[in-house]
Design an enzyme around this catalytic site. Structure first.
Site, PDB file in Angstrom:
ATOM      1  N   SER A   1       0.893  -1.102   0.439  1.00 25.92           N
ATOM      2  CA  SER A   1       0.006   0.203   0.113  1.00 25.92           C
ATOM      3  C   SER A   1       0.678   1.234   0.080  1.00 25.92           C
ATOM      4  CB  SER A   1      -0.936  -0.524   1.201  1.00 25.92           C
ATOM      5  OG  SER A   1      -0.234   0.178   2.414  1.00 25.92           O
ATOM      6  N   ASP A   2      -0.233   2.367  -0.207  1.00 32.51           N
ATOM      7  CA  ASP A   2       0.843   3.549  -0.258  1.00 32.51           C
ATOM      8  C   ASP A   2       0.413   3.992   0.840  1.00 32.51           C
ATOM      9  OD1 ASP A   2       2.509   5.878  -0.419  1.00 32.51           O
ATOM     10  OD2 ASP A   2       1.240   6.571  -2.520  1.00 32.51           O
ATOM     11  N   TRP A   3       2.016   4.894   1.664  1.00 32.66           N
ATOM     12  CA  TRP A   3       1.973   4.603   2.893  1.00 32.66           C
ATOM     13  C   TRP A   3       0.600   5.454   3.446  1.00 32.66           C
ATOM     14  CZ3 TRP A   3       5.340   2.649   1.382  1.00 32.66           C
ATOM     15  CH2 TRP A   3       6.833   2.546   1.831  1.00 32.66           C
TER      16      TRP A   3
ATOM     17  N   SER B   1      -2.468   4.270   3.377  1.00 31.22           N
ATOM     18  CA  SER B   1      -3.710   3.932   2.647  1.00 31.22           C
ATOM     19  C   SER B   1      -4.093   2.413   2.386  1.00 31.22           C
ATOM     20  CB  SER B   1      -3.442   3.981   0.679  1.00 31.22           C
ATOM     21  OG  SER B   1      -2.506   2.513   0.852  1.00 31.22           O
TER      22      SER B   1
END
Ligand SMILES: *[C@@H]1O[C@H](CO)[C@@H](O)[C@H](O)[C@H]1NC(C)=O
Ligand SMILES: *[C@@H]1O[C@H](CO)[C@@H](O)[C@H](O)[C@H]1NC(C)=O
Ligand SMILES: *[C@@H]1O[C@H](CO)[C@@H](O)[C@H](O)[C@H]1NC(C)=O
Ligand SMILES: *[C@@H]1O[C@H](CO)[C@@H](O)[C@H](O)[C@H]1NC(C)=O
Ligand SMILES: *[C@@H]1O[C@H](CO)[C@@H](O)[C@H](O)[C@H]1NC(C)=O
Ligand SMILES: CC(=O)N[C@H]1CO[C@H](CO)[C@@H](O)[C@@H]1O
Length: 884
Positions: free
Chosen positions: A287-289, A291
């Site tokens: 995941s992006d940070w 998200s």
């Protein structure tokens, strides 16, 4: 030796995040309706990794290791230990008992972020502007060496999304340009260079994060939904991801936003269907940070790693995974099979890159510049120890950085051959962009200001400058007499210059991540729009009114509207120097004074007006109640694809770039390499993958140590208290019907879609169909220079698919060609995919007309295509009129 101290950095660091990501409860509220026709179909189960031959050895090793892991070890390595809980921006848990270390994941795509003695390379957009595959690769090699030298396992790059659909988009500069092939080639070359050093590259952000504003989910509001039709997704936005996966990339990062209403970090169709089945991705997806927003659903939807591990409320010591994932497996909601696959993908990527062989541990801390510091800053009460060893990883990488910066510089205009200037010329320089930020190159954290020469944008995609070579210093090295007005206001009362005096005016335009607002711009260029910052356009006009010879140098994240001055008679020369990174000075001076000819070409179009694009591209989606809908109504028609269709003349076309010399393209020939068929030959089947017992493990595999272990407050562990583990296991024992699975849920692995078959898709898509060679001669007699050959395909007339007039499919840059006839023959290749369209009914790449006339246009820019080759007659013709 470690000592204890009270941490305070987490306060300043963490509060910023807290303010941004208010999170009180479950952030997954019911989705808003997306516009009619867009939907996020279910796709289950998550396909197992390991079925591609080139990964099988690594998977076999991974299976050996993972089969020995306990439940808590598996869930430990699939999630971060929490923000600011280790030296890197992301730190996974370990399975040290079996020799599997914590992995260090580190920003950014242009250099090792937040540390010393590392190179701040030119940004992606600059790299794209070189149109030089070898340089793209060389930059990747240097990046890889630096990440490895600092002990980072995972390079959080390259960025190939955003694609630059919206000129105002904040992070376009992290990627390589507004064209899928330019993005794809530069991304793949970066991955190759980085991964050859043993570092896992991360292609990001999957997908359609084309504006910064409202990209993130929070409890009050979902991130925006990018609504994209299937063909556009395949032919534009997915294209560079397919190429990166074809190159063997080890990791993928999901985007913050949603696609068709479903968040990218838990979009089953995107992750399970497109990424892992169709594109055959063998590594792991993170995941992006912050998200990550759900436990069971994201696991089922194909996410493999939660970064940085926290829920959307950072530093609270809570996670959707880690101990919760352990619980979800024990209670039977997440099949052990899914967790095994997640863990195997991560371990396999580690083996695939050879990181089991003495890979260095991190020897830097992204949290502090000091030698000693908190080992776990977010813990407040943290042991202190040495965290920085100040390892110098720069070697001679400034040379690659400078070469990229220089070969990207794009000469847009050069009337009366004003450039290059003689070192003895009388030069006056204007603009604060010519000199390094007087407060210091790194004065603004995350480069979130635009003061002094603009070397990179702002946000997480930056690095600290080890030093900054600014233009004014480099110019003065060649001409000590230069007068410099370090101001953006044109000085009054200047003496009237003589006719041969030269004014060099430096202007800029900045953007970045929406974590920071700079001069009213919330990441995207929502305030400045496409005007130069700091009244730069006015500065140019004032200089043009006073001087007869004006050179404009532009440092910019993307296109600007130049109309207010571009045609002024005294504005004779314009250089786009893009974002040069630390090597802004010498790279530019070498061009200004004629040591080398400019050879950069625009990685985007420059229009005469922002409204030359339709609203869906020209404007950002502003605030709206509920989920903001960003619908890609323009379809395939972004940048030059739109302008050509709408017959709008840009000011400077995509691919445009002048030199001090001229080139002649001749002796073109085309050769059939692989006979095409309407659809690719059948895909290879999936090879066997690791298999494990799928029985729910005993609760004891989740018990945390009760003695002899020093728990760190708020650190994210994967263990559960004994009683909680036992009760979850009891639920699991009662059977599966306790959890409500999504519609379309299944646990039966499938053979995958016809369009898949290998990394990137059906391997036959990369069959070279035609090869074209063309000879490029330096037809000037004064300057040496490098040329770029660009190949655009025009689909046969009368096919049932609407296709852009021309689409870039390949390019090659020459070496330096000597003045007076130096020449080189370059080869351009067209693959089956290059000549196909994505057929949404067949769900496959289809060659619309196998024996039809594809016209392959070749030239120096998308509007300078005077030579064409035809696939039906295998002939080429010169002296043509450009198709657009
Ligand atoms: C989005 O919806 C469109 C229908 O218009 C569909 O073709 C496409 O596959 C969907 N994409 C995703 C990622 O769900
Ligand atoms: C999880 O990783 C952390 C950090 O390396 C480590 O302290 C802990 O022991 C690991 N847990 C398991 C179950 O191995
Ligand atoms: C299992 O645990 C997860 C994580 O806490 C939870 O979301 C899920 O609802 C639980 N399943 C059951 C059947 O209780
Ligand atoms: C600098 O100016 C001085 C005095 O006008 C002149 O003699 C000298 O040649 C100039 N140098 C250069 C490099 O232009
Ligand atoms: C390019 O070179 C060819 C072959 O030498 C010549 O016939 C042609 O006129 C040249 N074209 C231009 C535009 O110089
Ligand atoms: C923690 C750690 O492994 N630090 C190493 C970082 O790199 C330097 C130089 O290579 C080593 O001396 C440190 O031990």
């Amino acid at each position: 030796m470690a000592a204890f101290g009270v941490g305070s950095v987490w306060l300043s660091l963490g509060l910023t995040l807290l303010l941004q990501v208010p999170c009180l409860a479950n952030p997954v509220q019911p989705r808003d309706r997306v516009p009619d026709g867009y939907y996020a179909p279910p796709y289950y189960p998550a396909p197992h990794g390991g079925w591609v031959p080139s990964w099988q050895q690594s998977y076999a090793k991974a299976q050996k290791l993972v089969s020995q892991m306990t439940l808590a070890e598996k869930t430990n390595i699939t999630g971060g230990v929490g923000m600011y809980m280790g030296p890197c921006v992301g730190n996974t848990g370990s399975a040290l008992r079996l020799g599997f270390p914590q992995l260090c994941l580190q920003d950014s795509a242009l250099g090792v972020a937040s540390t010393d003695h590392a190179t701040a390379f030119p940004a992606g957009i600059t790299t794209g502007a070189t149109w030089d595959k070898q340089l793209m690769y060389a930059r990747g090699v240097a990046l890889g060496k630096e990440f490895k030298g600092k002990g980072a396992n995972v390079y959080l790059g390259p960025t190939v999304g955003p694609m630059g659909r919206k000129p105002l988009g904040g992070r376009n500069w992290e990627g390589f340009g507004s064209d899928p092939v330019l993005q794809a080639v530069a991304g793949a070359m970066t991955i190759k260079g980085v991964q050859e050093q043993g570092v896992i590259a991360t292609i990001k952000h999957l997908i359609a994060n084309e504006q910064e504003m409202y990209r993130m989910y929070n409890p009050l509001k979902p991130g925006y939904s990018s609504n994209i039709d299937d063909r556009t997704l395949h032919e534009l936005y997915l294209w560079p991801f397919a190429e990166g996966i074809h190159e063997g990339v080890g990791a993928v990062m999901s985007a913050y936003n949603a696609v068709n209403g479903s968040a990218c970090s838990q979009n089953a169709y995107l992750l399970n269907g497109i990424l892992k089945d169709e594109l055959g991705f063998q590594g792991f997806v993170m995941s992006d940070w912050f998200s990550h927003m759900s436990g069971v659903p994201s696991a089922l939807a194909g996410l493999d790693m939660s970064m940085p591990g926290d829920t959307m409320l950072p530093l609270s010591g809570t996670s959707y995974w880690k101990y919760e994932l352990t619980r979800s497996v024990l209670n039977g909601s997440v099949p052990l099979d899914r967790l095994n696959d997640m863990a195997t993908r991560i371990v396999a990527a580690w083996y695939q890159l050879g990181q089991d062989q003495n890979y260095p541990r991190p020897n830097f801390s992204a949290n502090t510049k000091d030698k000693n510091g908190l080992l776990y800053p977010a813990a407040v009460l943290s042991p202190i120890g040495q965290v920085n060893w100040f390892v110098d990883v720069q070697a001679d990488h400034y040379l690659v950085a400078r070469q990229v910066a220089q070969d990207a510089i794009t000469l847009l205009k050069n009337q009366e051959s004003l450039l290059p200037v003689a070192p003895s010329s009388h030069i006056t320089v204007f603009g604060t962009d010519a000199a390094v930020n007087p407060d210091g190159a790194n004065a603004c954290g995350n480069r979130a200001c635009n003061k002094g020469t603009l070397g990179i944008g702002w946000g997480s995609g930056v690095a600290d400058y080890p030093y900054f070579d600014d233009p004014i210093t480099a110019i003065r090295k060649r001409n000590a007499n230069v007068t410099f007005y370090n101001t953006d206001s044109f000085p009054n009362n200047l003496a009237t210059p003589s006719d041969d005096e030269i004014a060099m005016v430096f202007i800029s335009s900045d953007s970045g991540e929406n974590t920071f607002t700079v001069e009213g711009n919330h990441g995207d260029r929502d305030s400045s729009k496409l005007a130069a910052w700091h009244n730069g356009d006015e500065l140019v006009k004032r200089a043009a009114a006073k001087y007869k010879n004006v050179v404009v140098v532009v440092h910019t994240v993307g296109p600007l509207i130049l109309e207010s001055w571009i045609d002024l008679p005294s504005v004779k020369a314009v250089l786009f120097a893009h974002l040069p990174g630390q090597e802004a000075g010498e790279s530019l001076a070498g061009i200004l004074f004629g040591d080398v000819s400019p050879s950069g070409h625009l990685p985007y179009s420059i229009t005469k007006s922002a409204s030359d694009y339709p609203d869906s591209i020209a404007n950002l989606r502003g605030y709206a109640l509920g989920q903001i809908q960003d619908t890609y109504t323009e379809g395939l028609y972004i940048d030059y694809r739109h302008l050509n269709k709408a017959k709008i003349q840009p000011r400077f076309a995509f691919g445009h770039g002048l030199s001090y010399t001229t080139f002649n393209f001749s002796s073109a020939s085309i050769r059939l390499v692989t006979e095409l068929s309407p659809v690719p030959p059948p895909r290879p089947g999936k090879a066997p993958v690791p298999s494990y017992s799928t029985d729910i493990p005993p609760a004891s595999e989740a018990y945390g140590p009760t003695t002899g272990f020093n728990y760190i407050w708020r650190y994210l562990y994967s263990w559960l208290p004994t009683s909680e583990a036992d009760s979850a296991r009891a639920i699991g024992a009662a059977g599966k019907d306790k959890y409500t699975y999504p519609t379309g849920y299944s646990e039966t692995q499938t053979s995958g879609p016809e369009s898949g078959g290998a990394e990137g898709g059906n391997p036959a898509l990369w069959d070279v169909a035609y090869e074209i060679s063309v000879t490029i001669r330096n037809s000037g007699d004064k300057f040496r220079g490098k040329a770029v050959a660009q190949a655009y395909v025009q689909f046969p007339a009368g096919i049932e698919w609407d296709t852009p007039v021309i689409q870039l499919r390949d390019f090659e840059k020459t070496d330096v060609l000597e003045a007076g006839g130096g020449e080189e023959t370059v080869t351009l290749r067209l693959t089956r995919k290059d000549l196909s369209v994505w057929d949404v009914r067949a769900q496959n790449w289809v060659v619309p007309k196998v024996d039809g006339r594809y016209t392959v246009w070749i030239g120096e820019g998308s509007d300078r295509l005077f030579l064409a080759c035809y696939t039906d007659t295998l002939t080429c013709e010169a002296g043509l009129e450009s198709p657009v």
